[in-house]
Design a protein around this motif. Structure first.
Motif, short mmCIF file in Angstrom:
data_model
loop_
_atom_site.label_atom_id
_atom_site.label_comp_id
_atom_site.label_asym_id
_atom_site.label_seq_id
_atom_site.Cartn_x
_atom_site.Cartn_y
_atom_site.Cartn_z
N ILE A 170 73.53 -31.75 49.39
CA ILE A 170 73.87 -30.32 49.39
C ILE A 170 72.57 -29.54 49.42
CG2 ILE A 170 74.99 -28.46 48.10
CD1 ILE A 170 76.74 -30.60 46.77
N TYR A 171 72.50 -28.53 50.29
CA TYR A 171 71.28 -27.73 50.45
C TYR A 171 71.52 -26.28 50.03
CZ TYR A 171 69.08 -31.46 53.21
OH TYR A 171 68.52 -32.64 53.63
N ILE A 172 70.49 -25.68 49.46
CA ILE A 172 70.50 -24.23 49.22
C ILE A 172 69.14 -23.68 49.62
CG2 ILE A 172 72.20 -24.23 47.34
CD1 ILE A 172 69.95 -24.08 45.36
N PHE A 173 69.09 -22.37 49.86
CA PHE A 173 67.87 -21.71 50.32
C PHE A 173 66.97 -21.42 49.13
CE2 PHE A 173 65.93 -17.60 52.08
CZ PHE A 173 64.96 -18.29 52.78
N GLU A 174 65.66 -21.59 49.28
CA GLU A 174 64.71 -21.45 48.18
C GLU A 174 64.65 -20.05 47.59
OE1 GLU A 174 60.68 -22.14 49.32
OE2 GLU A 174 60.83 -21.00 51.18
N ILE A 201 71.27 -17.26 39.60
CA ILE A 201 72.64 -16.93 39.19
C ILE A 201 73.63 -17.22 40.32
CG2 ILE A 201 72.63 -14.50 39.93
CD1 ILE A 201 73.97 -15.67 36.56
N ASP A 202 73.18 -17.08 41.57
CA ASP A 202 74.05 -17.34 42.72
C ASP A 202 74.16 -18.82 43.03
OD1 ASP A 202 74.43 -14.59 43.11
OD2 ASP A 202 72.58 -14.44 44.28
N ALA A 203 73.18 -19.60 42.55
CA ALA A 203 73.20 -21.04 42.83
C ALA A 203 74.04 -21.83 41.84
CB ALA A 203 71.76 -21.58 42.80
N ILE A 204 74.47 -21.16 40.76
CA ILE A 204 75.22 -21.88 39.73
C ILE A 204 76.52 -22.45 40.26
CG2 ILE A 204 76.48 -21.56 37.56
CD1 ILE A 204 74.21 -19.80 36.61
N ASN A 205 77.23 -21.69 41.10
CA ASN A 205 78.49 -22.20 41.67
C ASN A 205 78.25 -23.44 42.53
OD1 ASN A 205 80.31 -20.42 40.52
ND2 ASN A 205 80.06 -18.89 42.15
N THR A 206 77.15 -23.46 43.28
CA THR A 206 76.82 -24.64 44.09
C THR A 206 76.55 -25.84 43.20
OG1 THR A 206 75.84 -23.20 45.78
CG2 THR A 206 75.28 -25.54 45.87
N THR A 242 79.82 -27.27 41.90
CA THR A 242 80.56 -28.08 42.87
C THR A 242 79.86 -29.40 43.18
OG1 THR A 242 79.51 -26.91 44.71
CG2 THR A 242 81.61 -26.06 43.93
N SER A 243 78.56 -29.49 42.82
CA SER A 243 77.83 -30.74 43.08
C SER A 243 78.19 -31.84 42.09
CB SER A 243 76.32 -30.49 43.03
OG SER A 243 75.90 -30.24 41.69
N LYS A 244 78.93 -31.46 41.03
CA LYS A 244 79.41 -32.42 40.03
C LYS A 244 78.28 -33.24 39.42
CE LYS A 244 83.91 -32.75 42.28
NZ LYS A 244 84.93 -33.63 42.93
#
Length: 506
Positions: free
Chosen positions: A368-372, A377-382, A385-387
């Motif tokens: 799973i990737y996210i932008f640096e 606070i916005d990355a918490i949902n990701t 879901t990464s379990k």
């Protein structure tokens, strides 16, 4: 109708209207203060009732002009002083005004309202307020009517001027009430005016005439000064509004909980600070900064990631996995920029010698990737879901810059929890002295120092070394010092062109 063409009549009418409005301002201010004691739905009604009664009272007094004239005749004599009916009314009205002004000032300053409860909010009774308005109407109406009699001979002109003045006051009552009660200092100022007017009425009752010009000029100067005060406050608020609301809120809470405060003598603030333990202040500060911090500020950087290369032999992979204490590993092919899976060490070790099982494991756990630059606070949902798995962090070109896990978010809130092979990035070595890694996150340093001024808005740096390089224009050597926001940074160790260790003193 010829009298309507008389210019003197119109000049007298306009002059009298202006005087009646000026004389009525005192009455209007007091009604505004009293009306605020009522429930919101009754305040307009109280203002209308109060001013309507004032109009009726003044018209009634104008209709009995001959009786008003007799009020100036002496009625009683005490100790060589004679008092007319007008003197007695002004005397008792002044005493009442002084009493109400003093009690209202005491209520505002001491917080002891003499009111009745209505639900969960404390309000005054409607008719109790109206009764006080009637008494004040009587005092101010008498002064107003006597002024009208002294200026104009035509009773119709008097009545017209009084009616127009009250109508103007009626239209101005709501905005004036809102303004007065929206600014606490204005309320105190208005009550001081009423106290001054009450004293002047008492003096008038004893026969000591105080020119109205003296009183109103003093009030005018005070109003001008208060106007400057309100203008200053508005400009201050306007400049503060340019600071992000979240930053202002975080700053206020951190100061309350024990950060750097400008009003150290504020006992209430100091008591609030004592109510929070150091760990609690640190954690609350960490939560408040999550919406400002980017993922890059809390991630494990690329250079510190332990990853598995599928091009290596099973023996080398096994040796690498067993040599570090991590339980999750990015699985790549050839380089870190080609992550094909994130797997658990135990699962990986179980299938290293079985190619088909290894392929199945890799397909089962896609990265799973996210932008640096995404906010934490916005990355918490990701992360949710990464379990519990690792989330890769990439730049705009798709290159891996690091990774984050739920533990990184927790460390951003509660401080570092280093693995067995890691060292703390911030070590306290004395009173207000620390040795820090050059990679230390500035937000973490802010929390430790109890301040919010190290990371500038839209700054390109997020680490201590980034701050030093930015402020020293990239030319850094061992022993170089930087004084920034009252904090001293001194470079202790370099590793090539990279700042390795920094001494910090607050």
């Amino acid at each position: 109708m010829e009298f309507l063409m008389d210019p003197g009549l119109w000049v007298g009418l306009i002059t009298l209207i202006i005087l009646e409005i000026v004389l009525g301002i005192d009455n209007l201010v007091f009604i505004a203060i009293l009306a605020e004691k009522l429930p919101p739905e009754q305040r307009d009604k109280a203002r209308i009732v109060g001013l309507s009664l004032a109009l009726l009272m003044r018209l009634a007094l104008l209709s009995v002009i001959s009786w008003l004239v007799t009020l100036t005749k002496p009625l009683i004599e005490i100790g060589g002083l004679t008092f007319s009916g007008r003197d007695l009314i002004l005397l008792f009205g002044g005493l009442f005004l002084v009493y109400k002004a003093v009690t209202e000032l005491h209520e505002k300053m001491e917080g002891k309202p003499e009111v009745q409860a209505a639900g969960n909010v404390v309000y005054a009774g409607f008719w109790a307020v109206v009764a006080q308005i009637i008494v004040l109407d009587a005092v101010f109406s008498l002064d107003s009517v006597i002024t009208a009699i002294g200026m104009v001979d035509n009773i119709y002109v008097m009545m017209a001027a009084v009616t127009i003045a009250v109508m103007v006051m009626l239209m101005a009552s709501k905005p004036l009430t809102s303004f007065v009660n929206r600014h606490p200092t204005v309320v105190i100022l208005c009550l001081s005016f009423l106290l001054l007017i009450g004293i002047s009425l008492i003096a008038e009752g004893f026969g000591f005439h105080i020119p109205k010009g003296y009183i109103y000029s003093g009030i005018g100067v005070a109003i001008v000064i208060e106007g400057f005060n309100q203008f200053t406050k508005r400009n201050t608020a306007k400049h503060q509004s340019k600071i992000p609301l979240r930053h202002r809120t975080a700053d206020s809470i951190l100061k309350l909980m024990g950060g750097k405060v400008e009003t150290a003598g504020n006992s209430e603030q100091l008591q609030a600070q004592e109510a929070f333990a150091d760990e609690e202040r640190y954690m609350i500060g960490g939560v408040l900064t999550l919406a400002e911090r980017s993922v890059a500020s809390i991630m494990t950087p690329r250079s510190q990631i332990s990853w598995v290369d599928l091009n290596d032999s099973p023996e080398k992979i096994r040796e690498q996995v067993l040599s570090v204490p991590h339980s999750l590993f990015p699985v790549c092919r050839g380089s870190m920029d080609k992550v094909i899976s994130v797997v658990r060490a135990k699962e990986l070790l179980d299938v290293l010698d079985d190619d088909e099982a290894l392929k199945g494991l890799i397909k089962k756990h896609r990265p799973i990737y996210i932008f640096e630059k995404m906010k934490v606070i916005d990355a918490i949902n990701t992360l949710r879901t990464s379990k519990g798995s690792l989330v890769m962090v990439s730049d705009e070109f798709g290159n891996v810059q690091g990774l984050i896990s739920p533990l990184d978010v927790f460390e951003a809130i509660a401080g570092e929890f280093p693995d067995a092979d890691e060292q703390l990035d911030l070590v306290k070595v004395g009173e207000k002295e620390w040795n820090a890694s050059g990679m230390l996150d500035l937000y973490q340093l802010e929390l430790e120092l109890g301040m919010l001024d190290l990371v500038e808005e839209d700054a390109d740096y997020i680490s201590v070394s980034g701050l030093i390089l930015d402020k020293l224009q990239g030319r850094v050597a061992i022993g170089d010092e930087l004084n920034y926001q009252g904090i001293q940074f001194k470079v202790l160790e370099m590793e090539g062109n990279r700042i390795k260790t920094v001494h910090i003193q607050a």
